[in-house]
Design a protein around this motif. Structure first.
Motif, PDB file in Angstrom:
ATOM      1  N   TRP A 246       0.855  -1.196   0.000  1.00 62.27           N
ATOM      2  CA  TRP A 246       0.000   0.000   0.000  1.00 62.27           C
ATOM      3  C   TRP A 246       0.894   1.250   0.000  1.00 62.27           C
ATOM      4  N   PRO A 247       1.413   1.636  -1.168  1.00 66.14           N
ATOM      5  CA  PRO A 247       2.309   2.802  -1.230  1.00 66.14           C
ATOM      6  C   PRO A 247       1.561   4.098  -0.927  1.00 66.14           C
ATOM      7  N   LEU A 248       2.284   5.063  -0.406  1.00 66.73           N
ATOM      8  CA  LEU A 248       1.731   6.377  -0.118  1.00 66.73           C
ATOM      9  C   LEU A 248       2.121   7.321  -1.256  1.00 66.73           C
ATOM     10  N   PHE A 249       1.112   7.835  -1.960  1.00 65.62           N
ATOM     11  CA  PHE A 249       1.392   8.735  -3.074  1.00 65.62           C
ATOM     12  C   PHE A 249       0.223   9.682  -3.273  1.00 65.62           C
ATOM     13  N   GLU A 250       0.445  10.701  -4.091  1.00 63.69           N
ATOM     14  CA  GLU A 250      -0.620  11.613  -4.471  1.00 63.69           C
ATOM     15  C   GLU A 250      -0.413  12.044  -5.916  1.00 63.69           C
ATOM     16  N   VAL A 251      -1.503  12.450  -6.549  1.00 62.11           N
ATOM     17  CA  VAL A 251      -1.475  12.936  -7.923  1.00 62.11           C
ATOM     18  C   VAL A 251      -2.114  14.314  -7.917  1.00 62.11           C
ATOM     19  N   ILE A 252      -1.294  15.340  -8.144  1.00 59.27           N
ATOM     20  CA  ILE A 252      -1.763  16.727  -8.089  1.00 59.27           C
ATOM     21  C   ILE A 252      -1.746  17.304  -9.503  1.00 59.27           C
ATOM     22  N   ASP A 253      -2.933  17.594 -10.026  1.00 57.67           N
ATOM     23  CA  ASP A 253      -3.056  18.120 -11.394  1.00 57.67           C
ATOM     24  C   ASP A 253      -2.254  17.284 -12.389  1.00 57.67           C
ATOM     25  N   GLY A 254      -2.346  15.976 -12.235  1.00 59.88           N
ATOM     26  CA  GLY A 254      -1.695  15.064 -13.168  1.00 59.88           C
ATOM     27  C   GLY A 254      -0.264  14.703 -12.830  1.00 59.88           C
ATOM     28  N   LYS A 255       0.323  15.358 -11.851  1.00 59.78           N
ATOM     29  CA  LYS A 255       1.703  15.053 -11.472  1.00 59.78           C
ATOM     30  C   LYS A 255       1.719  14.027 -10.344  1.00 59.78           C
ATOM     31  N   TRP A 256       2.403  12.908 -10.600  1.00 56.23           N
ATOM     32  CA  TRP A 256       2.491  11.835  -9.613  1.00 56.23           C
ATOM     33  C   TRP A 256       3.642  12.113  -8.648  1.00 56.23           C
ATOM     34  N   ILE A 257       3.356  11.976  -7.362  1.00 58.67           N
ATOM     35  CA  ILE A 257       4.345  12.254  -6.321  1.00 58.67           C
ATOM     36  C   ILE A 257       4.381  11.089  -5.336  1.00 58.67           C
ATOM     37  N   LEU A 258       5.542  10.492  -5.162  1.00 52.78           N
ATOM     38  CA  LEU A 258       5.722   9.438  -4.169  1.00 52.78           C
ATOM     39  C   LEU A 258       6.010  10.095  -2.824  1.00 52.78           C
ATOM     40  N   ASN A 259       5.189   9.782  -1.822  1.00 58.47           N
ATOM     41  CA  ASN A 259       5.329  10.433  -0.515  1.00 58.47           C
ATOM     42  C   ASN A 259       6.262   9.697   0.432  1.00 58.47           C
ATOM     43  N   TYR A 260       6.475   8.422   0.184  1.00 67.34           N
ATOM     44  CA  TYR A 260       7.330   7.656   1.096  1.00 67.34           C
ATOM     45  C   TYR A 260       7.925   6.475   0.346  1.00 67.34           C
ATOM     46  N   ARG A 261       9.235   6.289   0.523  1.00 65.26           N
ATOM     47  CA  ARG A 261       9.929   5.142  -0.072  1.00 65.26           C
ATOM     48  C   ARG A 261      10.674   4.418   1.030  1.00 65.26           C
ATOM     49  N   PRO A 262      10.313   3.166   1.309  1.00 68.62           N
ATOM     50  CA  PRO A 262      10.991   2.439   2.393  1.00 68.62           C
ATOM     51  C   PRO A 262      12.491   2.347   2.155  1.00 68.62           C
ATOM     52  N   LYS A 263      13.257   2.527   3.222  1.00 70.71           N
ATOM     53  CA  LYS A 263      14.710   2.381   3.109  1.00 70.71           C
ATOM     54  C   LYS A 263      15.086   0.928   2.854  1.00 70.71           C
ATOM     55  N   ASN A 264      14.370   0.025   3.505  1.00 71.18           N
ATOM     56  CA  ASN A 264      14.584  -1.407   3.308  1.00 71.18           C
ATOM     57  C   ASN A 264      13.222  -2.062   3.069  1.00 71.18           C
ATOM     58  N   LYS A 265      12.878  -2.215   1.802  1.00 72.09           N
ATOM     59  CA  LYS A 265      11.577  -2.785   1.430  1.00 72.09           C
ATOM     60  C   LYS A 265      11.450  -4.203   1.985  1.00 72.09           C
ATOM     61  N   LEU A 266      10.416  -4.418   2.778  1.00 72.73           N
ATOM     62  CA  LEU A 266      10.217  -5.719   3.414  1.00 72.73           C
ATOM     63  C   LEU A 266       9.549  -6.707   2.457  1.00 72.73           C
ATOM     64  N   PRO A 267       9.803  -8.000   2.613  1.00 77.79           N
ATOM     65  CA  PRO A 267       9.100  -8.998   1.797  1.00 77.79           C
ATOM     66  C   PRO A 267       7.623  -9.036   2.167  1.00 77.79           C
ATOM     67  N   ILE A 268       6.781  -9.388   1.225  1.00 80.01           N
ATOM     68  CA  ILE A 268       5.335  -9.332   1.432  1.00 80.01           C
ATOM     69  C   ILE A 268       4.870 -10.278   2.539  1.00 80.01           C
ATOM     70  N   GLU A 269       5.662 -11.316   2.843  1.00 80.59           N
ATOM     71  CA  GLU A 269       5.290 -12.228   3.934  1.00 80.59           C
ATOM     72  C   GLU A 269       5.051 -11.487   5.247  1.00 80.59           C
ATOM     73  N   GLU A 270       5.793 -10.404   5.458  1.00 78.27           N
ATOM     74  CA  GLU A 270       5.672  -9.656   6.711  1.00 78.27           C
ATOM     75  C   GLU A 270       4.273  -9.068   6.873  1.00 78.27           C
ATOM     76  N   PHE A 271       3.667  -8.665   5.762  1.00 81.85           N
ATOM     77  CA  PHE A 271       2.305  -8.120   5.790  1.00 81.85           C
ATOM     78  C   PHE A 271       1.265  -9.230   5.861  1.00 81.85           C
ATOM     79  N   LEU A 272       1.510 -10.330   5.169  1.00 82.26           N
ATOM     80  CA  LEU A 272       0.524 -11.400   5.080  1.00 82.26           C
ATOM     81  C   LEU A 272       0.418 -12.239   6.348  1.00 82.26           C
ATOM     82  N   LYS A 273       1.547 -12.511   6.987  1.00 79.84           N
ATOM     83  CA  LYS A 273       1.598 -13.483   8.078  1.00 79.84           C
ATOM     84  C   LYS A 273       0.712 -13.138   9.273  1.00 79.84           C
ATOM     85  N   PRO A 274       0.593 -11.859   9.701  1.00 75.41           N
ATOM     86  CA  PRO A 274      -0.237 -11.575  10.871  1.00 75.41           C
ATOM     87  C   PRO A 274      -1.739 -11.702  10.627  1.00 75.41           C
ATOM     88  N   GLN A 275      -2.162 -11.928   9.382  1.00 75.43           N
ATOM     89  CA  GLN A 275      -3.578 -11.923   9.045  1.00 75.43           C
ATOM     90  C   GLN A 275      -4.096 -13.346   8.806  1.00 75.43           C
TER      91      GLN A 275
END
Length: 312
Positions: A246-275
């Motif tokens: 679930w990336p954090l971003f915004e699009v302002i008048d057509g311009k795409w802006i990334l609001n946050y980029r993880p320093k160390n992108k975690l594997p998807i298992e970390e998100f899936l396992k607690p659920q």
């Protein structure tokens, strides 16, 4: 714009306590904090698609909403609020009303991605001065946790049950924020509950006070449907962002802006396992399902980086 956490949290509540939403519900957390984006002196007219939020906060003659609230059907929250906004503009032109009003529609993913998409698309294309907020909990939670087009791949729901013939929902989730951005509206953003809520608060204020149509897609976890302890909500949201599900971003008048980029992108298992809805993915022999999930997350993340002009 400058951000002051204490100032935002001290704003008056526009959703009263005592409603019937579940403890730990992401929907009400989304509503309370988005409405903090309103200036205290401004009024609001709010509509809500039928769903958990609507049936639990408004049961005639009782309401938890402190602003004007319109009860409407599952499929037409956007149409309703766009009509109210048009009537307000007409009355304003004729000098029949002086107060400042903002117009906000809420809908779950069922009433937004699916049943309400037609009226949402129409309101966005007409560029009404309104905000549509999707509190995305990834299924039709109010009627028994059925899959929606926002449900992630391989999730266990009552209409995509896991068993010997099924690994859960076979399709990928719809990328609604990108679809709405293609309507060429002034403001689109994706956010969730993370850290000190700065991302959610600032995007809410931008959306409300941007002239024209705005859309907010807010990941609002459901403890019952996702099957995790309610007290772990902030952890779940953080893992969704840090894995780039679930990336954090915004699009302002057509311009795409990334609001946050993880320093160390975690594997998807970390998100899936607690659920609990994904527990079958961790059974022996299902490793390929997690690999498929990871590939899709990585593909969408790369596409987002390209849109935002970021280094891959």
């Amino acid at each position: 714009m400058s951000y002051n956490f204490k100032e935002f949290m001290n704003k008056r509540e526009r959703l009263a306590g005592g409603h019937r939403m579940c403890a730990g519900c992401g929907g009400t957390i989304a509503v309370r904090n988005i409405l903090r984006g309103l200036k205290d002196e401004d009024h609001a007219v709010i509509s809500s698609a039928t769903g958990c939020l609507e049936v639990s906060t408004f049961m005639y003659p009782y309401t938890a909403w402190k602003d004007s609230f319109v009860h409407n059907a599952f499929e037409n929250s956007a149409a309703t609020i766009s009509g109210v906004e048009a009537a307000y503009k007409a009355m304003k032109r004729k000098g029949k009303i002086d107060d400042n009003y903002k117009f906000i529609a809420f809908g779950g993913d069922g009433g937004t991605y699916d049943i309400g998409f037609q009226s949402l698309s129409g309101a966005m294309e007409r560029n009404h001065d309104m905000v549509y907020v999707c509190y995305d909990n990834g299924a039709y939670m109010n009627t028994g946790i059925q899959r929606s087009s926002a449900t992630p791949m391989y999730a266990d729901t009552t209409t995509t049950p896991v068993g010997c013939e099924s690994s859960g929902k076979p399709q990928n989730r719809k990328d609604l924020a990108t679809i709405i951005a293609s309507h060429d509206v002034p403001y689109v953003a994706q956010t969730t509950f993370i850290k000190n809520f700065k991302d959610l608060h600032t995007k809410s204020e931008k959306a409300i006070y941007t002239e024209g149509a705005s859309f907010l897609n807010v990941m609002a976890p459901c403890p019952r449907g996702w099957r995790y302890p309610a007290e772990d909500m902030m952890k779940i949201c953080e893992l969704a962002v840090e894995t780039c599900y679930w990336p954090l971003f915004e699009v302002i008048d057509g311009k795409w802006i990334l609001n946050y980029r993880p320093k160390n992108k975690l594997p998807i298992e970390e998100f899936l396992k607690p659920q609990g809805r994904f527990k079958h993915l961790f059974k022996k022999g299902n490793e390929h399902l997690i690999e498929d999930f990871q590939k899709e997350v990585d593909r969408r993340w790369r596409e987002l980086l390209i849109r935002c002009g970021e280094e891959i």
